[in-house]
Each structure stands twice: as C-alpha cells, then as structure tokens.
Scaffold this motif. Structure first.
Motif, PDB file in Angstrom:
ATOM      1  N   PHE A 158     -47.657  83.840  29.913  1.00 22.63           N
ATOM      2  CA  PHE A 158     -46.590  83.469  28.984  1.00 22.63           C
ATOM      3  C   PHE A 158     -45.782  82.283  29.525  1.00 22.63           C
ATOM      4  N   CYS A 159     -45.437  82.343  30.804  1.00 26.89           N
ATOM      5  CA  CYS A 159     -44.675  81.239  31.405  1.00 26.89           C
ATOM      6  C   CYS A 159     -45.510  79.958  31.483  1.00 26.89           C
ATOM      7  N   SER A 160     -46.819  80.120  31.764  1.00 26.04           N
ATOM      8  CA  SER A 160     -47.684  78.948  31.848  1.00 26.04           C
ATOM      9  C   SER A 160     -47.820  78.261  30.501  1.00 26.04           C
ATOM     10  N   ASP A 161     -47.881  79.027  29.421  1.00 26.14           N
ATOM     11  CA  ASP A 161     -48.017  78.429  28.094  1.00 26.14           C
ATOM     12  C   ASP A 161     -46.716  77.790  27.619  1.00 26.14           C
ATOM     13  N   ASN A 162     -45.598  78.389  27.971  1.00 28.95           N
ATOM     14  CA  ASN A 162     -44.316  77.872  27.477  1.00 28.95           C
ATOM     15  C   ASN A 162     -43.779  76.731  28.330  1.00 28.95           C
ATOM     16  N   TRP A 163     -44.030  76.774  29.624  1.00 26.16           N
ATOM     17  CA  TRP A 163     -43.496  75.743  30.522  1.00 26.16           C
ATOM     18  C   TRP A 163     -44.531  74.701  30.905  1.00 26.16           C
ATOM     19  N   LYS A 164     -45.719  74.760  30.274  1.00 20.85           N
ATOM     20  CA  LYS A 164     -46.749  73.734  30.444  1.00 20.85           C
ATOM     21  C   LYS A 164     -47.117  73.531  31.910  1.00 20.85           C
ATOM     22  N   PHE A 165     -47.540  74.634  32.567  1.00 24.24           N
ATOM     23  CA  PHE A 165     -47.971  74.524  33.959  1.00 24.24           C
ATOM     24  C   PHE A 165     -49.277  73.746  34.112  1.00 24.24           C
ATOM     25  N   ASP A 166     -50.006  73.576  32.992  1.00 21.03           N
ATOM     26  CA  ASP A 166     -51.274  72.854  33.081  1.00 21.03           C
ATOM     27  C   ASP A 166     -51.069  71.396  33.481  1.00 21.03           C
ATOM     28  N   GLY A 167     -49.886  70.873  33.227  1.00 23.19           N
ATOM     29  CA  GLY A 167     -49.622  69.493  33.625  1.00 23.19           C
ATOM     30  C   GLY A 167     -49.350  69.335  35.107  1.00 23.19           C
ATOM     31  N   TYR A 168     -49.197  70.443  35.813  1.00 25.90           N
ATOM     32  CA  TYR A 168     -48.975  70.424  37.268  1.00 25.90           C
ATOM     33  C   TYR A 168     -50.033  71.317  37.927  1.00 25.90           C
ATOM     34  N   PRO A 169     -51.251  70.802  38.076  1.00 26.53           N
ATOM     35  CA  PRO A 169     -52.360  71.653  38.552  1.00 26.53           C
ATOM     36  C   PRO A 169     -52.133  72.246  39.933  1.00 26.53           C
ATOM     37  N   VAL A 170     -51.533  71.463  40.844  1.00 28.15           N
ATOM     38  CA  VAL A 170     -51.305  71.973  42.208  1.00 28.15           C
ATOM     39  C   VAL A 170     -50.288  73.115  42.175  1.00 28.15           C
ATOM     40  N   PHE A 171     -49.193  72.907  41.450  1.00 25.24           N
ATOM     41  CA  PHE A 171     -48.162  73.940  41.345  1.00 25.24           C
ATOM     42  C   PHE A 171     -48.713  75.196  40.661  1.00 25.24           C
ATOM     43  N   ARG A 172     -49.534  74.992  39.622  1.00 23.58           N
ATOM     44  CA  ARG A 172     -50.122  76.135  38.918  1.00 23.58           C
ATOM     45  C   ARG A 172     -51.076  76.908  39.822  1.00 23.58           C
ATOM     46  N   GLN A 173     -51.849  76.195  40.646  1.00 23.46           N
ATOM     47  CA  GLN A 173     -52.778  76.864  41.550  1.00 23.46           C
ATOM     48  C   GLN A 173     -52.034  77.694  42.588  1.00 23.46           C
ATOM     49  N   VAL A 174     -50.897  77.167  43.066  1.00 26.61           N
ATOM     50  CA  VAL A 174     -50.091  77.918  44.027  1.00 26.61           C
ATOM     51  C   VAL A 174     -49.542  79.196  43.386  1.00 26.61           C
ATOM     52  N   LEU A 175     -49.065  79.082  42.146  1.00 22.83           N
ATOM     53  CA  LEU A 175     -48.552  80.251  41.444  1.00 22.83           C
ATOM     54  C   LEU A 175     -49.650  81.289  41.205  1.00 22.83           C
ATOM     55  N   VAL A 176     -50.864  80.812  40.895  1.00 18.66           N
ATOM     56  CA  VAL A 176     -51.984  81.737  40.676  1.00 18.66           C
ATOM     57  C   VAL A 176     -52.262  82.534  41.951  1.00 18.66           C
ATOM     58  N   ARG A 177     -52.248  81.852  43.104  1.00 20.80           N
ATOM     59  CA  ARG A 177     -52.494  82.557  44.374  1.00 20.80           C
ATOM     60  C   ARG A 177     -51.389  83.569  44.673  1.00 20.80           C
ATOM     61  N   ILE A 178     -50.154  83.188  44.355  1.00 21.37           N
ATOM     62  CA  ILE A 178     -49.033  84.109  44.591  1.00 21.37           C
ATOM     63  C   ILE A 178     -49.153  85.352  43.709  1.00 21.37           C
ATOM     64  N   VAL A 179     -49.493  85.149  42.438  1.00 24.05           N
ATOM     65  CA  VAL A 179     -49.660  86.277  41.513  1.00 24.05           C
ATOM     66  C   VAL A 179     -50.830  87.150  41.946  1.00 24.05           C
ATOM     67  N   GLN A 180     -51.907  86.546  42.403  1.00 21.96           N
ATOM     68  CA  GLN A 180     -53.055  87.319  42.868  1.00 21.96           C
ATOM     69  C   GLN A 180     -52.683  88.195  44.063  1.00 21.96           C
ATOM     70  N   CYS A 181     -51.973  87.613  45.020  1.00 16.69           N
ATOM     71  CA  CYS A 181     -51.548  88.389  46.195  1.00 16.69           C
ATOM     72  C   CYS A 181     -50.618  89.530  45.803  1.00 16.69           C
ATOM     73  N   ALA A 182     -49.684  89.236  44.887  1.00 19.12           N
ATOM     74  CA  ALA A 182     -48.765  90.289  44.441  1.00 19.12           C
ATOM     75  C   ALA A 182     -49.511  91.417  43.731  1.00 19.12           C
ATOM     76  N   ALA A 183     -50.484  91.053  42.894  1.00 17.15           N
ATOM     77  CA  ALA A 183     -51.250  92.072  42.180  1.00 17.15           C
ATOM     78  C   ALA A 183     -52.077  92.920  43.143  1.00 17.15           C
ATOM     79  N   VAL A 184     -52.691  92.277  44.135  1.00 11.51           N
ATOM     80  CA  VAL A 184     -53.498  93.021  45.113  1.00 11.51           C
ATOM     81  C   VAL A 184     -52.626  93.971  45.923  1.00 11.51           C
ATOM     82  N   ILE A 185     -51.456  93.516  46.331  1.00  8.90           N
ATOM     83  CA  ILE A 185     -50.549  94.375  47.112  1.00  8.90           C
ATOM     84  C   ILE A 185     -50.123  95.587  46.296  1.00  8.90           C
ATOM     85  N   ILE A 186     -49.795  95.357  45.021  1.00 11.59           N
ATOM     86  CA  ILE A 186     -49.381  96.470  44.167  1.00 11.59           C
ATOM     87  C   ILE A 186     -50.521  97.460  43.960  1.00 11.59           C
ATOM     88  N   LEU A 187     -51.733  96.938  43.711  1.00 12.15           N
ATOM     89  CA  LEU A 187     -52.880  97.813  43.471  1.00 12.15           C
ATOM     90  C   LEU A 187     -53.213  98.645  44.707  1.00 12.15           C
TER      91      LEU A 187
END
Length: 226
Positions: A158-187
């Motif tokens: 939702f945040c990526s679609d509304n805040w246009k993270f696609d225009g910042y590929p490096v920043f988006r990739q960092v956020l993806v890694r952070i979300v992945q780590c958070a999801a793995v820790i929770i699981l």
C-alpha cells in the motif's frame, strides 16, 4: 528333432520407458500394475504354503514397503499437473475397497507413487492446505504470526503504491529486505515454522501411503473428433 525358429523382422522390442510412455499416452498404464500384481499372486496360489514361503513373502513385502524411502514421488510431476482438472474425491481419489492393494514389487510401488502423485497433485495440495489450516487452528500464536506477516506485506504494498517507491529502486530494495527480515522474525518467534513442518509431515505421509496402495485407475480417454 528340435525345430529352430527365426526371429520375426516385423516384431518390435520396446524398452520399458518407451512402453510405459506409450501406455500413459494411451491411457492404459494400469495394465502394468494389474499384470505385476497377477504375477506376484500366481506362485503363492499354486505352491504349497510352507513356513519358508511365508517368510519369503514377508520379506518380499517388507522390501517393497521400505523401498518407499528410495522413491522420488515428484520425479514425473510438472507444473501443468496443478492446472489440470481436479479429480473427483470420491470415485477417482478415494475409490472403493477394491481400489487398494499392497504393491507387489518395488518397481510397481515406484510406478504407482510417481503416477498417482502426478494424477492427484491437486488433491494432495488441497490436503496440505487443510492440514496447515488445522495446524494453525491448534496453534493460535502461529496463526497470529501469519496474519501479522501478511498484514506487513499488505502495508508495504500500500505504501509502495501510494508513495511511488518504484521511482527509488535502491530505497525500495532496502525496504523489501527490512520487511522480509521482520516477517521472518515474526514467523520464527511465533512458531509458524512448526505448524508448517507438521502440515508438511502429515500431508507427505498421507500422500506417500495413498499413492503406494492406490491401484492405477484407467484414465479417461479424450473424445476425438470424427
């Protein structure tokens, strides 16, 4: 006097894989299962039942059963098998009492397992989902962890679609890694992997046993245009 016979030049000698492939394409692969079972029953019915015969038969069936450990059930499975029509749960998947028998040999067991897994791939996948849902029902914290992980990914999308993270590929990739780590820790923290392991173990055992003991049913032939 002995009479010598010449080989018939018109006769065909097909290797086993080619013959099996032809039977599968023709929809008569169950012939191999039926013939192997008949060959296994014939000696026991004609010979006198003795202790050595019983012991030999016992070791024969034990060897056929333990050969499950060496069979790769997914050897002939393809992605197209999951997009095919789902077989009927009653008539095709479960069948009747006569639809089950002990495999007569390791070759028959291998043929049954690989072919049945290919035929009933959608049924086995549905059973896995059912077992996984039951595991999550018994482990509410794991269910909560799965819901939180899915919510995190939905929030990120939702945040990526509304805040246009696609225009910042490096920043988006960092956020993806952070979300992945958070999801793995929770699981991991909420033992979702334990529910997944239980569902995989039970569904795999059910799949192997059903595929090994389920006789190969005749496949329906597609209607051809005249």
């Amino acid at each position: 006097m002995g009479r010598a016979f010449k080989a018939n030049p018109l006769s065909l000698s097909l290797p086993d894989p080619a013959f099996e492939s032809w039977l599968r394409d023709s929809g008569y692969l169950e012939i191999l299962d039926t013939n192997s079972a008949a060959l296994a029953v014939t000696p026991s019915t004609s010979a006198t039942t003795t202790t050595s015969t019983i012991i030999h038969s016992l070791f024969h069936y034990l060897w056929a059963f333990f050969s499950l450990l060496t069979v790769n059930p997914f050897a002939k499975l393809t992605t197209d098998d999951f997009s095919a029509r789902s077989p009927s749960w009653t008539r095709e998947f479960l069948g009747f009492a006569g639809s089950y028998s002990f495999p007569s040999s390791p070759d028959t067991l291998k043929l049954r397992v690989q072919e049945n897994v290919k035929r009933y791939a959608r049924n086995y996948a549905t059973l896995f989902i059912l077992f996984f849902a039951c595991s999550l029902y018994q482990m509410p914290l794991a269910l909560l962890g799965l819901i939180i992980s899915l919510a995190i990914w939905d929030l990120f999308k939702f945040c990526s679609d509304n805040w246009k993270f696609d225009g910042y590929p490096v920043f988006r990739q960092v956020l993806v890694r952070i979300v992945q780590c958070a999801a793995v820790i929770i699981l991991i923290y909420l033992n979702v992997q334990m529910a997944l392991f239980c569902a995989l173990s039970v569904s795999y055992a059910v799949m192997i046993l059903h595929a090994a003991f389920r006789k190969l049913a005749p496949q329906k032939q597609p209607s051809r245009g005249r």
